[in-house]
Design an enzyme around this catalytic site. Structure first.
Site, PDB file in Angstrom:
ATOM      1  N   ARG A 101     -30.235 -15.979  26.028  1.00 22.95           N
ATOM      2  CA  ARG A 101     -28.824 -15.597  25.849  1.00 22.95           C
ATOM      3  C   ARG A 101     -27.998 -16.845  25.571  1.00 22.95           C
ATOM      4  NH1 ARG A 101     -26.749 -11.066  28.297  1.00 22.95           N
ATOM      5  NH2 ARG A 101     -24.831 -11.719  27.270  1.00 22.95           N
TER       6      ARG A 101
ATOM      7  N   HIS B  10     -23.985  -3.657  23.599  1.00 25.89           N
ATOM      8  CA  HIS B  10     -24.143  -4.997  24.172  1.00 25.89           C
ATOM      9  C   HIS B  10     -24.842  -5.877  23.117  1.00 25.89           C
ATOM     10  CE1 HIS B  10     -24.306  -8.130  26.977  1.00 25.89           C
ATOM     11  NE2 HIS B  10     -25.102  -7.642  27.914  1.00 25.89           N
TER      12      HIS B  10
ATOM     13  N   ARG C  47     -15.587  -8.375  27.968  1.00 23.95           N
ATOM     14  CA  ARG C  47     -16.455  -7.333  28.545  1.00 23.95           C
ATOM     15  C   ARG C  47     -15.544  -6.264  29.128  1.00 23.95           C
ATOM     16  NH1 ARG C  47     -21.653  -8.015  32.473  1.00 23.95           N
ATOM     17  NH2 ARG C  47     -22.495  -8.495  30.430  1.00 23.95           N
TER      18      ARG C  47
ATOM     19  N   CYS D 175     -32.859  -6.402  30.490  1.00 26.75           N
ATOM     20  CA  CYS D 175     -31.674  -7.243  30.284  1.00 26.75           C
ATOM     21  C   CYS D 175     -31.220  -7.906  31.567  1.00 26.75           C
ATOM     22  CB  CYS D 175     -30.556  -6.413  29.682  1.00 26.75           C
ATOM     23  SG  CYS D 175     -30.144  -4.961  30.667  1.00 26.75           S
TER      24      CYS D 175
ATOM     25  N   ASP E 228     -33.818  -0.672  31.546  1.00 23.26           N
ATOM     26  CA  ASP E 228     -32.517  -1.136  32.053  1.00 23.26           C
ATOM     27  C   ASP E 228     -32.189  -0.243  33.258  1.00 23.26           C
ATOM     28  OD1 ASP E 228     -29.994  -2.250  32.346  1.00 23.26           O
ATOM     29  OD2 ASP E 228     -29.119  -1.290  30.576  1.00 23.26           O
TER      30      ASP E 228
ATOM     31  N   GLN F  51     -26.747  -9.166  23.942  1.00 25.24           N
ATOM     32  CA  GLN F  51     -28.025  -8.923  24.609  1.00 25.24           C
ATOM     33  C   GLN F  51     -29.130  -8.693  23.574  1.00 25.24           C
ATOM     34  OE1 GLN F  51     -28.545  -8.882  28.102  1.00 25.24           O
ATOM     35  NE2 GLN F  51     -30.664  -8.979  27.412  1.00 25.24           N
TER      36      GLN F  51
HETATM   37  N1   CP Z   1     -27.711  -8.934  30.891  1.00 22.07           N
HETATM   38  C1   CP Z   1     -26.429  -9.196  31.174  1.00 22.07           C
HETATM   39  O1   CP Z   1     -25.533  -9.042  30.348  1.00 22.07           O
HETATM   40  O2   CP Z   1     -26.235  -9.669  32.432  1.00 22.07           O
HETATM   41  P1   CP Z   1     -24.820  -9.820  33.163  1.00 22.07           P
HETATM   42  O3   CP Z   1     -24.302  -8.445  33.405  1.00 22.07           O
HETATM   43  O4   CP Z   1     -25.146 -10.544  34.447  1.00 22.07           O
HETATM   44  O5   CP Z   1     -23.909 -10.609  32.287  1.00 22.07           O
HETATM   45  N1  NVA Z   2     -26.533  -1.011  31.004  1.00 19.12           N
HETATM   46  C1  NVA Z   2     -26.123  -2.046  31.917  1.00 19.12           C
HETATM   47  C2  NVA Z   2     -26.324  -3.380  31.296  1.00 19.12           C
HETATM   48  C3  NVA Z   2     -25.972  -4.560  32.164  1.00 19.12           C
HETATM   49  C4  NVA Z   2     -26.166  -5.870  31.484  1.00 19.12           C
HETATM   50  C5  NVA Z   2     -24.670  -1.833  32.293  1.00 19.12           C
HETATM   51  O1  NVA Z   2     -23.857  -1.550  31.410  1.00 19.12           O
HETATM   52  O2  NVA Z   2     -24.347  -1.953  33.475  1.00 19.12           O
END
Ligand code: CP
Ligand code: NVA
Length: 321
Positions: free
Chosen positions: A304, A141, A114, A276, A236, A144
């Site tokens: 997930r 993502h 990530r 999400c 989101d 997701q």
């Molecule tokens: N939805 C998601 O990816 O959650 P986290 O940021 O907690 O991993």
């Molecule tokens: N769009 C959000 C998604 C988190 C899972 C971010 O990138 O923070």
């Protein structure tokens, strides 16, 4: 002990890494979602399937769902995951991404990452000799989207022909929903304030993919227009990780895009709510919607785990040579 492998021997994805949603063919997507269904229904059959496999998880940004589901997913299949906190220094700052990839490839069977920069995950995959999985970048993502479309399939019994309305910021989650949705025949309508539309290159790519499956990708500025007739209403956060500095300004710009009971009513009686998570209750969604029987958010979070277990099985069992 011989691992119990409940997946068909010939099952193999066309990809070695999951860097971007577009990498997966429609056949790959169906294979992952189908295996995820079997993993969810009979988890005990998969408890030794990744015995002895090791996963490295690089996180530059915080996580609850992604970290726990990958770690629990590995452990529940007999494997092990090691967490690498990389918020400071970020990936590539202490040593080159190439060297990180080459070192990790000597010790582990897969890498989850990530990062802020999407290019960082691309570079990891280019230099690793083990599969690399995108666990969220500023651009995409994909895990997701896999969990979300598995959840919608579970709820509606089909994906092709469904309409999903994404209301809010044209961000990484929006991009992945458009790309994967287009491959699965889901029409994705996106309503954003002016200036916060999804990236035009991703929109063009999703539209092209949709022409092959019958899915439409449509952009709106009016949230009511976008949600009318949709079965899934998705939102989101208005400021993603790394954009916290702009959160206050965005709160004003995005206020008309809140998913509340009025917007859900505009969508129609069978519309479900998705997010999400993490959610900012009272901003992009009200408590009355996220806590309602129409909300699928905890099913999405649970799923997930199942889709990523399927992904790990498919990628790590056929390790790159
Ligand atoms: N939805 C998601 O990816 O959650 P986290 O940021 O907690 O991993
Ligand atoms: N769009 C959000 C998604 C988190 C899972 C971010 O990138 O923070």
């Amino acid at each position: 002990m011989t691992p119990v492998i409940s997946m068909e021997k010939q099952e193999q994805l066309t990809i070695r890494d999951l860097v971007a949603d577009q990498d997966l063919t429609t056949g790959d997507l169906k294979m992952i979602l189908d295996l995820a269904g079997r993993v969810k229904a009979r988890p005990g059959e998969f408890s030794h399937t990744l015995a002895g496999k090791q996963l490295a998880m690089i996180f530059e940004k915080p996580s609850l769902r992604t970290r726990v589901t990958f770690e629990v997913g590995m452990t529940s299949m007999g494997g092990f995951a090691v967490y690498l906190e990389h918020s400071k220094p970020r990936l590539g700052e202490r040593e080159s991404i190439k060297d990180v990839a080459r070192n990790l490839s000597r010790w582990v069977d897969g890498i989850v990452a990530r990062t802020f920069s999407h290019q960082a995950v691309v570079e990891l995959a280019e230099n690793a000799s083990v599969p690399v999985i995108n666990a969220l970048t500023d651009l995409l993502h994909p895990c997701q989207a896999l969990g979300d479309y598995f959840t919608l399939h579970e709820k509606f019994g089909r994906l092709k022909g469904l309409k999903l309305a994404f209301v809010g910021d044209g961000n990484n989650v929006c991009h992945s929903l458009m790309l994967t949705g287009a491959k699965m025949g889901v029409t994705v309508r996106v309503a954003t304030p002016s200036g916060f539309e999804p990236k035009s290159a991703i929109v063009a790519e999703a539209k092209a993919l949709g022409r092959e499956t019958g899915a439409k990708i449509q952009l709106f500025h009016d949230p009511i227009e976008a949600v009318t007739g949709a079965q899934a209403i998705y939102t989101d956060v208005w400021a993603s990780m790394g954009q916290e500095f702009a959160a206050h300004l965005r709160t004003q710009v995005f206020a008309p895009y809140q998913v509340n009971e009025d917007l859900m009513n505009a969508a129609g009686p069978d519309a479900m709510f998705l997010h999400c998570l993490p959610a900012h209750r009272g901003l992009e969604v009200t408590d009355s919607v996220i806590d309602s029987p129409k909300s699928l958010v905890y099913d999405q979070a649970e799923n997930r785990l199942h889709v990523q277990k399927a992904l790990l099985l498919l990628l790590l069992q056929s390790r790159r040579v």
